[in-house]
Design a protein around this motif. Structure first.
Motif, PDB file in Angstrom:
ATOM      1  N   THR A 126     -11.581   2.350 -11.166  1.00  0.00           N
ATOM      2  CA  THR A 126     -11.866   3.045 -12.424  1.00  0.00           C
ATOM      3  C   THR A 126     -10.911   2.591 -13.510  1.00  0.00           C
ATOM      4  OG1 THR A 126     -12.709   4.984 -11.252  1.00  0.00           O
ATOM      5  CG2 THR A 126     -11.987   5.309 -13.515  1.00  0.00           C
ATOM      6  N   ILE A 127      -9.644   2.532 -13.185  1.00  0.00           N
ATOM      7  CA  ILE A 127      -8.642   2.111 -14.167  1.00  0.00           C
ATOM      8  C   ILE A 127      -8.910   0.683 -14.617  1.00  0.00           C
ATOM      9  CG2 ILE A 127      -6.185   1.555 -14.435  1.00  0.00           C
ATOM     10  CD1 ILE A 127      -5.644   4.073 -12.668  1.00  0.00           C
ATOM     11  N   THR A 128      -9.268  -0.185 -13.698  1.00  0.00           N
ATOM     12  CA  THR A 128      -9.529  -1.582 -14.034  1.00  0.00           C
ATOM     13  C   THR A 128     -10.816  -1.735 -14.846  1.00  0.00           C
ATOM     14  OG1 THR A 128      -8.313  -2.350 -12.106  1.00  0.00           O
ATOM     15  CG2 THR A 128      -9.919  -3.878 -13.051  1.00  0.00           C
ATOM     16  N   MET A 129     -11.837  -0.927 -14.543  1.00  0.00           N
ATOM     17  CA  MET A 129     -13.102  -1.023 -15.293  1.00  0.00           C
ATOM     18  C   MET A 129     -12.970  -0.514 -16.720  1.00  0.00           C
ATOM     19  SD  MET A 129     -16.224  -0.022 -12.768  1.00  0.00           S
ATOM     20  CE  MET A 129     -15.677   1.651 -12.617  1.00  0.00           C
ATOM     21  N   THR A 130     -12.000   0.348 -16.962  1.00  0.00           N
ATOM     22  CA  THR A 130     -11.811   0.900 -18.292  1.00  0.00           C
ATOM     23  C   THR A 130     -11.040  -0.120 -19.120  1.00  0.00           C
ATOM     24  OG1 THR A 130     -11.692   3.085 -17.278  1.00  0.00           O
ATOM     25  CG2 THR A 130     -10.987   2.910 -19.558  1.00  0.00           C
ATOM     26  N   PRO A 131     -11.656  -0.687 -20.163  1.00  0.00           N
ATOM     27  CA  PRO A 131     -10.983  -1.719 -20.955  1.00  0.00           C
ATOM     28  C   PRO A 131      -9.640  -1.235 -21.494  1.00  0.00           C
ATOM     29  CG  PRO A 131     -13.299  -1.614 -21.506  1.00  0.00           C
ATOM     30  CD  PRO A 131     -13.027  -0.443 -20.609  1.00  0.00           C
ATOM     31  N   GLY A 132      -8.669  -2.150 -21.455  1.00  0.00           N
ATOM     32  CA  GLY A 132      -7.334  -1.838 -21.947  1.00  0.00           C
ATOM     33  C   GLY A 132      -6.353  -1.510 -20.844  1.00  0.00           C
ATOM     34  N   THR A 133      -6.844  -1.304 -19.620  1.00  0.00           N
ATOM     35  CA  THR A 133      -5.960  -1.021 -18.481  1.00  0.00           C
ATOM     36  C   THR A 133      -6.410  -1.835 -17.268  1.00  0.00           C
ATOM     37  OG1 THR A 133      -7.317   0.888 -17.869  1.00  0.00           O
ATOM     38  CG2 THR A 133      -5.349   1.328 -19.199  1.00  0.00           C
ATOM     39  N   VAL A 134      -5.434  -2.225 -16.455  1.00  0.00           N
ATOM     40  CA  VAL A 134      -5.725  -2.977 -15.237  1.00  0.00           C
ATOM     41  C   VAL A 134      -4.816  -2.475 -14.120  1.00  0.00           C
ATOM     42  CG1 VAL A 134      -5.741  -5.252 -14.136  1.00  0.00           C
ATOM     43  CG2 VAL A 134      -6.348  -5.046 -16.536  1.00  0.00           C
ATOM     44  N   SER A 135      -5.402  -2.089 -13.003  1.00  0.00           N
ATOM     45  CA  SER A 135      -4.615  -1.746 -11.808  1.00  0.00           C
ATOM     46  C   SER A 135      -4.160  -3.051 -11.193  1.00  0.00           C
ATOM     47  CB  SER A 135      -5.473  -0.995 -10.790  1.00  0.00           C
ATOM     48  OG  SER A 135      -5.997   0.159 -11.352  1.00  0.00           O
ATOM     49  N   CYS A 136      -2.870  -3.171 -10.967  1.00  0.00           N
ATOM     50  CA  CYS A 136      -2.345  -4.459 -10.514  1.00  0.00           C
ATOM     51  C   CYS A 136      -1.781  -4.437  -9.099  1.00  0.00           C
ATOM     52  CB  CYS A 136      -1.287  -4.955 -11.477  1.00  0.00           C
ATOM     53  SG  CYS A 136      -1.968  -5.270 -13.105  1.00  0.00           S
ATOM     54  N   ASP A 137      -1.211  -3.304  -8.685  1.00  0.00           N
ATOM     55  CA  ASP A 137      -0.585  -3.297  -7.366  1.00  0.00           C
ATOM     56  C   ASP A 137      -0.497  -1.872  -6.855  1.00  0.00           C
ATOM     57  OD1 ASP A 137       0.628  -4.371  -5.111  1.00  0.00           O
ATOM     58  OD2 ASP A 137       2.623  -4.436  -6.013  1.00  0.00           O
ATOM     59  N   LEU A 138      -0.659  -1.730  -5.560  1.00  0.00           N
ATOM     60  CA  LEU A 138      -0.456  -0.467  -4.874  1.00  0.00           C
ATOM     61  C   LEU A 138       0.833  -0.596  -4.080  1.00  0.00           C
ATOM     62  CD1 LEU A 138      -1.612   2.336  -3.994  1.00  0.00           C
ATOM     63  CD2 LEU A 138      -2.721   1.141  -2.107  1.00  0.00           C
ATOM     64  N   SER A 139       1.701   0.395  -4.194  1.00  0.00           N
ATOM     65  CA  SER A 139       2.972   0.327  -3.468  1.00  0.00           C
ATOM     66  C   SER A 139       2.709   0.257  -1.966  1.00  0.00           C
ATOM     67  CB  SER A 139       3.846   1.534  -3.803  1.00  0.00           C
ATOM     68  OG  SER A 139       3.225   2.724  -3.349  1.00  0.00           O
ATOM     69  N   ALA A 140       3.665  -0.274  -1.237  1.00  0.00           N
ATOM     70  CA  ALA A 140       3.513  -0.437   0.213  1.00  0.00           C
ATOM     71  C   ALA A 140       3.256   0.885   0.920  1.00  0.00           C
ATOM     72  CB  ALA A 140       4.753  -1.115   0.794  1.00  0.00           C
ATOM     73  N   ASP A 141       3.838   1.976   0.410  1.00  0.00           N
ATOM     74  CA  ASP A 141       3.623   3.275   1.044  1.00  0.00           C
ATOM     75  C   ASP A 141       2.379   3.987   0.513  1.00  0.00           C
ATOM     76  OD1 ASP A 141       4.434   4.050  -1.483  1.00  0.00           O
ATOM     77  OD2 ASP A 141       6.174   5.205  -0.805  1.00  0.00           O
ATOM     78  N   GLY A 142       1.665   3.379  -0.445  1.00  0.00           N
ATOM     79  CA  GLY A 142       0.436   3.954  -0.977  1.00  0.00           C
ATOM     80  C   GLY A 142       0.644   5.166  -1.867  1.00  0.00           C
ATOM     81  N   ARG A 143       1.853   5.322  -2.387  1.00  0.00           N
ATOM     82  CA  ARG A 143       2.156   6.516  -3.182  1.00  0.00           C
ATOM     83  C   ARG A 143       2.234   6.263  -4.680  1.00  0.00           C
ATOM     84  NH1 ARG A 143       2.995  10.786   0.132  1.00  0.00           N
ATOM     85  NH2 ARG A 143       3.678  10.314   2.228  1.00  0.00           N
ATOM     86  N   SER A 144       2.044   5.012  -5.115  1.00  0.00           N
ATOM     87  CA  SER A 144       2.032   4.743  -6.550  1.00  0.00           C
ATOM     88  C   SER A 144       1.227   3.479  -6.838  1.00  0.00           C
ATOM     89  CB  SER A 144       3.447   4.620  -7.103  1.00  0.00           C
ATOM     90  OG  SER A 144       4.121   3.552  -6.492  1.00  0.00           O
ATOM     91  N   LEU A 145       0.702   3.462  -8.049  1.00  0.00           N
ATOM     92  CA  LEU A 145      -0.136   2.369  -8.498  1.00  0.00           C
ATOM     93  C   LEU A 145       0.504   1.775  -9.751  1.00  0.00           C
ATOM     94  CD1 LEU A 145      -2.959   1.179  -7.766  1.00  0.00           C
ATOM     95  CD2 LEU A 145      -3.934   2.813  -9.377  1.00  0.00           C
ATOM     96  N   LEU A 146       0.637   0.466  -9.796  1.00  0.00           N
ATOM     97  CA  LEU A 146       1.182  -0.208 -10.961  1.00  0.00           C
ATOM     98  C   LEU A 146       0.022  -0.577 -11.883  1.00  0.00           C
ATOM     99  CD1 LEU A 146       3.699  -1.440 -12.354  1.00  0.00           C
ATOM    100  CD2 LEU A 146       3.178  -3.562 -11.122  1.00  0.00           C
ATOM    101  N   VAL A 147       0.092  -0.137 -13.139  1.00  0.00           N
ATOM    102  CA  VAL A 147      -0.998  -0.327 -14.090  1.00  0.00           C
ATOM    103  C   VAL A 147      -0.461  -1.020 -15.339  1.00  0.00           C
ATOM    104  CG1 VAL A 147      -2.741   0.852 -15.501  1.00  0.00           C
ATOM    105  CG2 VAL A 147      -2.135   1.778 -13.251  1.00  0.00           C
ATOM    106  N   HIS A 148      -1.190  -2.032 -15.790  1.00  0.00           N
ATOM    107  CA  HIS A 148      -0.844  -2.682 -17.053  1.00  0.00           C
ATOM    108  C   HIS A 148      -1.728  -2.091 -18.146  1.00  0.00           C
ATOM    109  CE1 HIS A 148      -0.828  -5.767 -20.207  1.00  0.00           C
ATOM    110  NE2 HIS A 148       0.436  -5.900 -19.835  1.00  0.00           N
ATOM    111  N   CYS A 149      -1.096  -1.697 -19.260  1.00  0.00           N
ATOM    112  CA  CYS A 149      -1.809  -1.079 -20.377  1.00  0.00           C
ATOM    113  C   CYS A 149      -1.690  -1.958 -21.612  1.00  0.00           C
ATOM    114  CB  CYS A 149      -1.229   0.300 -20.687  1.00  0.00           C
ATOM    115  SG  CYS A 149      -1.250   1.421 -19.295  1.00  0.00           S
ATOM    116  N   LEU A 150      -2.800  -2.196 -22.278  1.00  0.00           N
ATOM    117  CA  LEU A 150      -2.813  -3.000 -23.497  1.00  0.00           C
ATOM    118  C   LEU A 150      -2.052  -2.316 -24.621  1.00  0.00           C
ATOM    119  CD1 LEU A 150      -3.905  -5.448 -25.105  1.00  0.00           C
ATOM    120  CD2 LEU A 150      -5.925  -4.053 -25.613  1.00  0.00           C
ATOM    121  N   ASP A 151      -2.237  -1.009 -24.767  1.00  0.00           N
ATOM    122  CA  ASP A 151      -1.554  -0.273 -25.828  1.00  0.00           C
ATOM    123  C   ASP A 151      -1.254   1.131 -25.319  1.00  0.00           C
ATOM    124  OD1 ASP A 151      -0.492   0.053 -28.460  1.00  0.00           O
ATOM    125  OD2 ASP A 151      -2.294   1.186 -28.990  1.00  0.00           O
TER     126      ASP A 151
END
Length: 175
Positions: A126-151
């Motif tokens: 969902t985050i990746t499909m929404t323009p302006g944001t991209v999910s880039c990595d899931l932590s090894a323990d699965g407890r956080s998601l790294l997201v790049h935001c355009l603005d």
């Protein structure tokens, strides 16, 4: 082979040929959208492909993803569709009318309360499909998601919006 054959014999005709009926329907719909026109032949090819793909890949799906509320799942699809349209307009405005130097491009860490792999996958998609944001990595323990935001001028507000808009809804859909 005998035990496997007995297992197959116990399944109904529908379970054997349509192990994932919803996925089959989605694949047919996507096929028709990719064709960009409707024809009986195109529909027939889409149905055959969808049945073959779901049947061939069914061994990789040990269980169907558990869903607590289908009505909330369809409502979530509506929210995501709306957000994709709005985000497209916002990103278009940013690209056309804002200088690149004024964008607050940043990485944010989204802490997750979700534990279901299916729910985390839907959130990341969902985050990746929404323009302006991209999910880039899931932590090894699965407890956080790294997201790049355009603005994202305010990282905490961006995280709060993602959690309220998507994660809270997904917690109601997936166990």
């Amino acid at each position: 082979m005998g035990a496997r054959h007995d297992k197959l014999d116990r399944r109904s005709f529908t379970e054997r040929w349509l192990p994932h009926p919803l996925m089959t329907a989605v694949l047919v719909l996507l096929w028709m959208l990719l064709l960009n026109s409707f024809s009986l032949g195109g529909l027939l090819v889409g149905v055959v492909l969808a049945v073959v793909i779901t049947r061939v890949t069914s061994n990789f799906w040990p269980q169907r993803p558990p869903v607590k509320s289908w009505s909330k799942a369809f409502a979530y699809l509506g929210v995501v569709a709306w957000d994709v349209v709005v985000a497209n307009l916002q990103v278009t405005r940013l690209i056309l009318f804002r200088p690149v130097e004024s964008l607050a491009t940043r990485w944010v860490v989204l802490p997750l309360q979700l534990r279901s792999p299916e729910a985390i996958t839907v959130l990341a998609g969902t985050i990746t499909m929404t323009p302006g944001t991209v999910s880039c990595d899931l932590s090894a323990d699965g407890r956080s998601l790294l997201v790049h935001c355009l603005d994202a001028p305010d990282a905490e507000d961006t995280v709060r919006q993602m959690k309220e808009r998507y994660e809270d809804r997904l917690k109601e859909i997936f166990p």
